[in-house]
Design a protein around this motif. Sequence first.
Motif, PDB file in Angstrom:
ATOM      1  N   GLY A  32      -2.249   2.099   8.030  1.00  0.00           N
ATOM      2  CA  GLY A  32      -1.529   0.956   8.588  1.00  0.00           C
ATOM      3  C   GLY A  32      -0.072   1.255   8.864  1.00  0.00           C
ATOM      4  O   GLY A  32       0.463   2.279   8.451  1.00  0.00           O
ATOM      5  N   GLN A  92       3.664   1.101   8.287  1.00  0.00           N
ATOM      6  CA  GLN A  92       4.517   0.890   7.111  1.00  0.00           C
ATOM      7  C   GLN A  92       5.952   0.641   7.550  1.00  0.00           C
ATOM      8  O   GLN A  92       6.419   1.209   8.534  1.00  0.00           O
ATOM      9  CB  GLN A  92       4.451   2.122   6.184  1.00  0.00           C
ATOM     10  N   GLU A 106       1.659  -2.964   4.461  1.00  0.00           N
ATOM     11  CA  GLU A 106       1.175  -2.861   5.845  1.00  0.00           C
ATOM     12  C   GLU A 106       1.758  -3.982   6.690  1.00  0.00           C
ATOM     13  O   GLU A 106       1.615  -5.166   6.354  1.00  0.00           O
ATOM     14  CB  GLU A 106      -0.359  -2.910   5.914  1.00  0.00           C
TER      15      GLU A 106
END
Lengths: 323, 777
Positions: B191, B193, B689
């Motif tokens: 995901g 960051q 995320e």
Amino acid sequence: MRAFEYAAARTPADAFARTTPRTAYLAGGTTLVDLMKLGVVEPDAVIDINGLGLRGIRLDRDGLRVGALERMSDVAEHPVVAAEFPVVAQALQASASPQIRNMASIGGNLLQRTRCGYFRDVATACNKRQPGSGCPAQTGANRGHAVFGTSASCVATHASDLAVALVALDARVELAGPAGRREVPLADFYRLPGDSPQVENDLRPGELVTAVAVPRLAFARRSTYLKVRDRQSYEFALVSVAAALDVRNGTVRDVRLAVGGVGTRPWRLPLAEQALRGKRLTEATARQAVEAGTADARPLAFNAFKPALLRRTAVRTLLALGG
Amino acid sequence: MTDQTSPARTPQRLDEVITGGIGTSPLRPDGTLKVRGEFAYSSDLWADGMLWGATLRSPHPYARILSVDTGPALAHPGVSAVLTHQDVPGENIYGLKTADTPALAEDVVRYKGEPVALVAADHPETARRALEKIVVAYEVLEPVTDPERAAHDDTLPALHPGGNVVRYQPIVQGDPDAVADVVVSDVYTLGMQDQAFLGPESGLAIPDEDGGVDLFLATQWLHVDQRQTARALGLPLEKVRFTMSGVGGAFGGREDLSMQIHCCMLALHTGRPVKMVYGREESFYGHVHRHPAKMYYEHGATKDGKLVYIKARMYFDGGAYASKTPVVVSNATSLGTGPYEVPNVRIEGWGLYTNNPPCGAMRGLGAVQPAYAYESQMDKLAKALDMDPVLLRQINAVSEGSTLHTGQVLDSPAPVAELLERLKRLPMPLENRTAPADVRDLPGGISNTTHGEGVVRGVGYSVIIKNVSYAEGADDYSTARVRLEVIGGEPVAMVHTAAAEVGQGLVTVQQQIARTELAVERVNIHPNDTNVGDAGSSSASRQTYVTGGAVKNACEAVRDVLFAKAARRFGERPADLSLVGGKVVSSTTGVIADIADVLGDDVIEETREYHHLRTYELDPVTGQSPRVHVQHAYSAHRAVVDVDTELGLVKVVRLDCAQDVGKAVNPDAVVAQIQGGSTQGLGLAVMEEIQVEGGHIRNPSFTDYLIPTIMDTPPMTIDVIERADPNSPYGVRGVGEPPTISATPAIVNAIRNATGLDLTHTPVGPEHICGPAFARA
């Protein structure tokens, strides 16, 4: 932030006299000021009610009574609350952060708005914020959203941990307004979104929450709050369970069960309670009861894990209390 | 600069007397102020009579701008200026690697949050209200949001003239069609960051009478900001002067421009000082993030566990503008095998343009994503081989002299197998399942979810490789000016560089180096500005190496001048002289004089650069390069987790790290860097995320974007080993990034070890741990 007037009310009557449909009451401010900064709530005037008293944490024959302006941390740390109603103390301790608990009031906690990202983003549609504009959460980023009590207009969860604990214990809210005082069961105080999700509760124009009353319940001493969340502190519930259990010789005499992070309002599970009464408490009976009580869960695209996670958490809670 | 302004200088109290040379851990000169809350960050900047700037941003991920009407905003009381792209004095284009980003959007916006117009007003709230009065007519377009599709689907609209592929890089080594006894493969996703620095983007621009501008700001790289800003302002470099203010964290998120051009435009236009400060939500839209990735990996090995081949295809979502995407692709492909010897490799990497938020530099640039994938694969392979995952890593580990799949030979120590061995020998924490357990030590912690029910322990290892400093032929250098003079009877050194102290402790390290090289106690750090040569960025784990090298070189030059003076005066040979404890010492006659006596009223000032060894580009077809990276760094983690397998909650019980740092210039700072990096990696493993939906960020706050609290952060044993790199100053090896990279896969491997799940996405949440079981239920 939009310009607004500020006034500190000296008495309830003073507060009521100042209210209009375009005013908001200010207590701890942890929700209201945040939403004002985002432009989600734009009152013309803010009426500070912190001078109204509305304090006190008392246990008497009728039960526990907490003034609406008591701070979350004061209630959470109160020895009587911790001893007689551990589910309440635990739900508060599992809420927000220490700084917010030091500021936020009990009344404000019960009236806090949802954490739905669409509600907070003024650039998107939201029926709760702007009636009739639509609900992108129905098909959008809805991992954190509700599986009970949803409608085509709204799938946002009610965010309060405390309210889940209080609903489990049949708490009532005391209200005062221009037309006088009244008392309402907390479970009835919250409304389902239906086709008007902007109306979240039963408050009449100008009305205030003045106190919360929790009826005496001997077995509330045997109560607890479990909260599943993505971080160990300062995070809302993915699912949570408030339970109180009266079990003797392995048989359930009475039980209270309410769940959070899954409902558009704090969600009591009466069918599960009913299924458990008179039964021996085992993993199997707990599971059957919880499944019966949650059969009407309606998951969305990204929260399909919630009903099963909720059932496991509820069974875990019951067994932990019954053991 | 006019008189009524009192512009901030670098707000650091750098004159406390702190002693300690390299290899010791003296106090940070900025530490006391920071701990007391007295340190002035860039958001604290102030000038009398200043205006406040604000930015109007696109509400759409992709749209055509039909018209912009600034009239109503300009008429708003208190507003001094409303600017659009038409007011950009120079070229309306900038970019770190590729100039593709407009300072203000012209006919199209390519991401939600793209700057469209600017306001300067007498109050920040006035400025924000004026923004609402700017009328922009958009024609909303269908956004491109799937990077893998953007790589291959020519029917999608081209977001930039050259198409949607920012960079494609293959690397081929050996036989691309090799076959193996045991094969494992999977598709891994990671995901987006956020760097989650605490100090929001901010700066103060002050116009000068000469038509130039001074900007005080928090950044990672003054000179690259200055160059890009000067180009947009149409001014020569000497009229665009940048000075560092207090930096509240960076982690890569300050490498691209944010308010720099805007703030200077407003100041030059109004003739008044202008301050800009982003709020937290704006910051989420105002800086780049870590590239999300989708990675197809296939590993083949002999039945004895020797790697035969790795095949990989990786897609990196660069979002609307290129930023560091080309470097992400080269790092990911050139480091994509991990620290292993692999005879046959075929790796392809794509960096793409989409209408998602732009992605760029973040700690572990381009190495975090493949490390999660290849270290997942190594555990999967060990399982398929029924082999100890540590042993599998060790028998394939690179060592000094190994050849990587780029053809580069590792020319300095690479103690990869040893790092793992050291971790393996650390004692295991006791299992916390005997009642009454402290709930804080269990999954869910104070959330009260378990007292041991459903809890299964898991252990996971990882080891990674990261390049240090700039690569692919960039002339990577830094500049230091060192001045030595007598102040109050004692010799005092002043170090002047443009190198950004972003919290990592660079000011301390520079002082340590000067104390060691010049044998003086008092070392002051001059505010960082563009009046000294380029230092490059505080990124790529490079500043102690490169700026440290420049400070060392400048100190040596100062020392040479001092020795020449002493030699003349005392009839010594310069080659016989050294400095010890504030004195000049001769190897033949002993102590000859105090440094202060030799200096007298003279001031010695020398400026030197440090350039590391030359690097070479990856061949665009084969990916081969004799030296794509100047240095590699290695770190290994062992994570111990307790997983509540019923509720999907993870408690990281311990997160131990072994890392080779070449030389620990400041051992305490090294440990702190590793602790911080490990925690950032933990965040990516279990909670961090940015949720992006159709180009919109759904959690732009620190309430909704979760970073670890102290409750989530486990005890760590940090095992620092020092195997000097013969090519670097003092033998140092970059420290900052590697632990961020190895922490994530170690934790995910530990969760796999506890649950037996594949876990092909990070961060891992309850739905991933319980999902499969739920599906069965």
